[in-house]
Design an enzyme around this catalytic site. Sequence first.
Site, PDB file in Angstrom:
ATOM      1  N   SER A 108       0.780  -0.725   0.363  1.00  0.00           N
ATOM      2  CA  SER A 108      -0.321  -0.047   0.147  1.00  0.00           C
ATOM      3  C   SER A 108       1.104   1.396  -0.026  1.00  0.00           C
ATOM      4  O   SER A 108       1.598   1.091   0.363  1.00  0.00           O
ATOM      5  CB  SER A 108      -0.378   0.348   1.255  1.00  0.00           C
ATOM      6  OG  SER A 108      -1.111   1.149   1.557  1.00  0.00           O
ATOM      7  N   SER A 109       0.558   2.088  -0.551  1.00  0.00           N
ATOM      8  CA  SER A 109       0.915   3.177  -0.402  1.00  0.00           C
ATOM      9  C   SER A 109       1.423   3.705   0.732  1.00  0.00           C
ATOM     10  O   SER A 109       2.420   4.550   1.304  1.00  0.00           O
ATOM     11  CB  SER A 109       0.468   4.375  -1.703  1.00  0.00           C
ATOM     12  OG  SER A 109      -1.160   5.055  -0.862  1.00  0.00           O
ATOM     13  N   CYS A 110       0.363   3.995   1.688  1.00  0.00           N
ATOM     14  CA  CYS A 110       0.101   3.913   3.068  1.00  0.00           C
ATOM     15  C   CYS A 110       2.186   3.998   3.866  1.00  0.00           C
ATOM     16  O   CYS A 110       1.591   4.077   4.838  1.00  0.00           O
ATOM     17  CB  CYS A 110      -0.864   4.211   3.675  1.00  0.00           C
ATOM     18  SG  CYS A 110      -1.176   2.767   4.210  1.00  0.00           S
ATOM     19  N   TYR A 137       0.131  -1.466  10.980  1.00  0.00           N
ATOM     20  CA  TYR A 137      -0.428  -1.987   9.593  1.00  0.00           C
ATOM     21  C   TYR A 137       1.005  -1.721   9.098  1.00  0.00           C
ATOM     22  O   TYR A 137       0.943  -2.500   7.904  1.00  0.00           O
ATOM     23  CB  TYR A 137      -1.644  -0.906   9.406  1.00  0.00           C
ATOM     24  CG  TYR A 137      -1.954  -1.255   7.906  1.00  0.00           C
ATOM     25  CD1 TYR A 137      -2.673  -2.661   7.492  1.00  0.00           C
ATOM     26  CD2 TYR A 137      -1.266  -0.515   6.982  1.00  0.00           C
ATOM     27  CE1 TYR A 137      -2.383  -2.585   6.501  1.00  0.00           C
ATOM     28  CE2 TYR A 137      -1.565  -0.305   6.311  1.00  0.00           C
ATOM     29  CZ  TYR A 137      -2.597  -2.038   5.263  1.00  0.00           C
ATOM     30  OH  TYR A 137      -2.813  -2.094   4.056  1.00  0.00           O
ATOM     31  N   LYS A 141       3.224  -4.531   7.066  1.00  0.00           N
ATOM     32  CA  LYS A 141       3.082  -4.838   5.383  1.00  0.00           C
ATOM     33  C   LYS A 141       4.205  -4.641   4.710  1.00  0.00           C
ATOM     34  O   LYS A 141       5.336  -5.200   3.959  1.00  0.00           O
ATOM     35  CB  LYS A 141       2.192  -3.573   5.132  1.00  0.00           C
ATOM     36  CG  LYS A 141       0.971  -3.763   5.037  1.00  0.00           C
ATOM     37  CD  LYS A 141       0.550  -4.348   3.720  1.00  0.00           C
ATOM     38  CE  LYS A 141      -1.049  -5.215   4.333  1.00  0.00           C
ATOM     39  NZ  LYS A 141      -1.252  -6.197   2.580  1.00  0.00           N
ATOM     40  N   HIS A 180     -12.385   3.989   4.411  1.00  0.00           N
ATOM     41  CA  HIS A 180     -11.132   4.829   4.268  1.00  0.00           C
ATOM     42  C   HIS A 180     -12.084   6.456   3.681  1.00  0.00           C
ATOM     43  O   HIS A 180     -13.168   6.195   3.996  1.00  0.00           O
ATOM     44  CB  HIS A 180     -11.085   4.434   3.384  1.00  0.00           C
ATOM     45  CG  HIS A 180      -9.850   3.314   3.605  1.00  0.00           C
ATOM     46  ND1 HIS A 180      -9.543   2.166   2.894  1.00  0.00           N
ATOM     47  CD2 HIS A 180      -8.767   3.303   4.229  1.00  0.00           C
ATOM     48  CE1 HIS A 180      -8.991   1.713   4.154  1.00  0.00           C
ATOM     49  NE2 HIS A 180      -7.679   2.342   4.266  1.00  0.00           N
TER      50      HIS A 180
HETATM   51  N1  LIG Z   1      -8.618   0.310   0.277  1.00  0.00           N
HETATM   52  C1  LIG Z   1      -7.659   0.696  -0.097  1.00  0.00           C
HETATM   53  O1  LIG Z   1      -7.577   1.389  -0.282  1.00  0.00           O
HETATM   54  C2  LIG Z   1      -5.931  -0.176  -0.459  1.00  0.00           C
HETATM   55  C3  LIG Z   1      -4.920   0.861  -0.714  1.00  0.00           C
HETATM   56  C4  LIG Z   1      -3.998   0.443  -0.918  1.00  0.00           C
HETATM   57  C5  LIG Z   1      -3.383  -0.900  -0.762  1.00  0.00           C
HETATM   58  N2  LIG Z   1      -4.720  -2.202  -0.027  1.00  0.00           N
HETATM   59  C6  LIG Z   1      -3.953  -3.400   0.072  1.00  0.00           C
HETATM   60  O2  LIG Z   1      -4.634  -4.208  -0.523  1.00  0.00           O
HETATM   61  C7  LIG Z   1      -5.456  -5.581   0.048  1.00  0.00           C
HETATM   62  C8  LIG Z   1      -6.610  -5.620   0.424  1.00  0.00           C
HETATM   63  O3  LIG Z   1      -7.574  -4.249   1.116  1.00  0.00           O
HETATM   64  P1  LIG Z   1      -9.179  -4.618   0.763  1.00  0.00           P
HETATM   65  O4  LIG Z   1      -9.515  -2.952   1.025  1.00  0.00           O
HETATM   66  O5  LIG Z   1      -9.411  -5.416  -0.500  1.00  0.00           O
HETATM   67  O6  LIG Z   1      -9.576  -5.274   1.981  1.00  0.00           O
HETATM   68  P2  LIG Z   1     -11.037  -5.400   2.523  1.00  0.00           P
HETATM   69  O7  LIG Z   1     -11.867  -5.293   1.786  1.00  0.00           O
HETATM   70  O8  LIG Z   1     -10.958  -5.043   3.741  1.00  0.00           O
HETATM   71  O9  LIG Z   1     -10.933  -7.113   2.492  1.00  0.00           O
HETATM   72  C9  LIG Z   1      -9.473  -8.105   3.356  1.00  0.00           C
HETATM   73  C10 LIG Z   1     -10.113  -9.337   2.461  1.00  0.00           C
HETATM   74  O10 LIG Z   1      -9.581  -9.710   3.486  1.00  0.00           O
HETATM   75  C11 LIG Z   1     -10.068 -11.111   4.506  1.00  0.00           C
HETATM   76  N3  LIG Z   1      -9.754 -11.829   5.687  1.00  0.00           N
HETATM   77  C12 LIG Z   1      -8.779 -10.172   6.904  1.00  0.00           C
HETATM   78  N4  LIG Z   1      -8.111 -11.407   7.576  1.00  0.00           N
HETATM   79  C13 LIG Z   1      -8.663 -12.680   7.562  1.00  0.00           C
HETATM   80  C14 LIG Z   1      -8.350 -13.577   8.511  1.00  0.00           C
HETATM   81  N5  LIG Z   1      -7.475 -13.498   9.279  1.00  0.00           N
HETATM   82  N6  LIG Z   1      -8.691 -15.225   7.284  1.00  0.00           N
HETATM   83  C15 LIG Z   1      -9.257 -15.059   5.471  1.00  0.00           C
HETATM   84  N7  LIG Z   1      -9.659 -13.673   5.838  1.00  0.00           N
HETATM   85  C16 LIG Z   1      -9.675 -12.594   5.776  1.00  0.00           C
HETATM   86  C17 LIG Z   1     -11.185 -10.542   4.073  1.00  0.00           C
HETATM   87  O11 LIG Z   1     -12.142 -10.851   5.059  1.00  0.00           O
HETATM   88  P3  LIG Z   1     -12.968 -11.188   5.850  1.00  0.00           P
HETATM   89  O12 LIG Z   1     -14.196 -10.031   4.506  1.00  0.00           O
HETATM   90  O13 LIG Z   1     -14.616 -12.219   6.360  1.00  0.00           O
HETATM   91  O14 LIG Z   1     -13.627  -9.832   6.750  1.00  0.00           O
HETATM   92  C18 LIG Z   1     -11.301  -9.656   3.103  1.00  0.00           C
HETATM   93  O15 LIG Z   1     -12.772 -10.803   2.915  1.00  0.00           O
HETATM   94  C19 LIG Z   1      -4.715  -5.041   1.726  1.00  0.00           C
HETATM   95  O16 LIG Z   1      -2.996  -5.827   1.453  1.00  0.00           O
HETATM   96  C20 LIG Z   1      -4.499  -3.978   1.437  1.00  0.00           C
HETATM   97  O17 LIG Z   1      -3.511  -3.125   2.518  1.00  0.00           O
HETATM   98  C21 LIG Z   1      -5.774  -1.592  -0.245  1.00  0.00           C
END
Ligand SMILES: NC(=O)c1ccc[n+]([C@@H]2O[C@H](COP(=O)([O-])OP(=O)(O)OC[C@H]3O[C@@H](n4cnc5c(N)ncnc54)[C@H](OP(=O)(O)O)[C@@H]3O)[C@@H](O)[C@H]2O)c1
Length: 327
Positions: A108-110, A137, A141, A180
């Site tokens: 992530s950029s953060c 976090y 990462k 967010h």
């Molecule tokens: N959103 C952003 O703005 C953003 C920006 C940059 C990078 N990212 C990166 O992209 C990645 C995904 O982010 P996202 O925004 O898609 O997050 P998200 O919507 O919260 O999705 C995360 C997923 O991980 C699953 N998960 C978490 N803990 C788990 C566990 N212990 N066992 C099994 N599954 C688990 C969650 O399952 P449940 O549905 O059951 O909770 C969910 O499906 C992350 O690595 C994040 O750092 C996100």
Amino acid sequence: MNRDSRIYVAGHRGLVGSAISRELTLAGYTNLITYTRAQLDLKDATAVRDMFKLERPEYVFMAAAKVGGILANNTYPADFIRDNLAIELNIIEQSRRFDVQRLLFLGSSCIYPRLCPQPIREEYLLTGELESTNRSYAIAKIAGIEMCWSYNRQYGTQYLAAMPTNLYGPGDNFDLKSSHVLPALIRKVFEAKSANNRNVEVWGTGTVRREMLYSEDLAEACVFVMNLPEQTFQSLLNTEHPPLVNIGTGIDVTIRELAERVCRVLEFEGELVFDLSKPDGTPRKLLDVSRIHGLGWHAKTDLSEGISKTYQAAREQLVHLGQGGGY
Ligand SMILES: NC(=O)c1ccc[n+]([C@@H]2O[C@H](COP(=O)([O-])OP(=O)(O)OC[C@H]3O[C@@H](n4cnc5c(N)ncnc54)[C@H](OP(=O)(O)O)[C@@H]3O)[C@@H](O)[C@H]2O)c1
């Protein structure tokens, strides 16, 4: 990746994982491996090993993580570092043991330094102080990226980290305690409009700048990099530097401009009120996207179009939440 390759999408119900699964399915990949959290807790080392043994994935998209906004990161730092380290350790180690061909880790950029030069180049990782509100976090990462890099050097694996900027899109999290900035703005503006309020409260000064990427654009980029020809993919795994590729639009806007866009898309004509008692977070965060542009990928979705698609996909959920419905 071949159309029948065994492809594990970890976190397939999340914002990023669901977009990657849709993109893969639309592109004709027929052998996706997915498990819900109830079926497989990725913190459980034995369960993760058993799943890899059974499914033998050839490609892994690591989109499972404990993710949240400033408030959640500040309130539960121990959960953020513990859960993310456990998920990374389990998936990366089992990928190595079961000979996964390519793995894409979602960074992530953060997690770049708080005050690093803008736009942020991949080589700025670990060159300065981290943002204090999401430090645990970020460290988790960064450990995941370090694992990818170390495994590549020691075991000759092909593990790459994608570094997306702030994301938004269908399936976003609209819970104001953990969301967010963009979904939070969409929900607040929607509720202000529904209640005929004249004002919408926005956290912070509104002057900090953010780059926003539509989740389906990110998904397309993730599949694109996983399909790069051998030599090009290898060139991203340079042993001298962490194996990173930034993914963004290369364009940022102030939080005020972002809030104004949301108001325009939702046709809300009230006023924005900035709550200066709330934290701003990092002053600016714009990725240098020349590496991914050089590979031939560019983001497609215009910000207003992306906000509109995200809002349309969430309308029913927003109505439900506005009526006092919970998560
Ligand atoms: N959103 C952003 O703005 C953003 C920006 C940059 C990078 N990212 C990166 O992209 C990645 C995904 O982010 P996202 O925004 O898609 O997050 P998200 O919507 O919260 O999705 C995360 C997923 O991980 C699953 N998960 C978490 N803990 C788990 C566990 N212990 N066992 C099994 N599954 C688990 C969650 O399952 P449940 O549905 O059951 O909770 C969910 O499906 C992350 O690595 C994040 O750092 C996100």
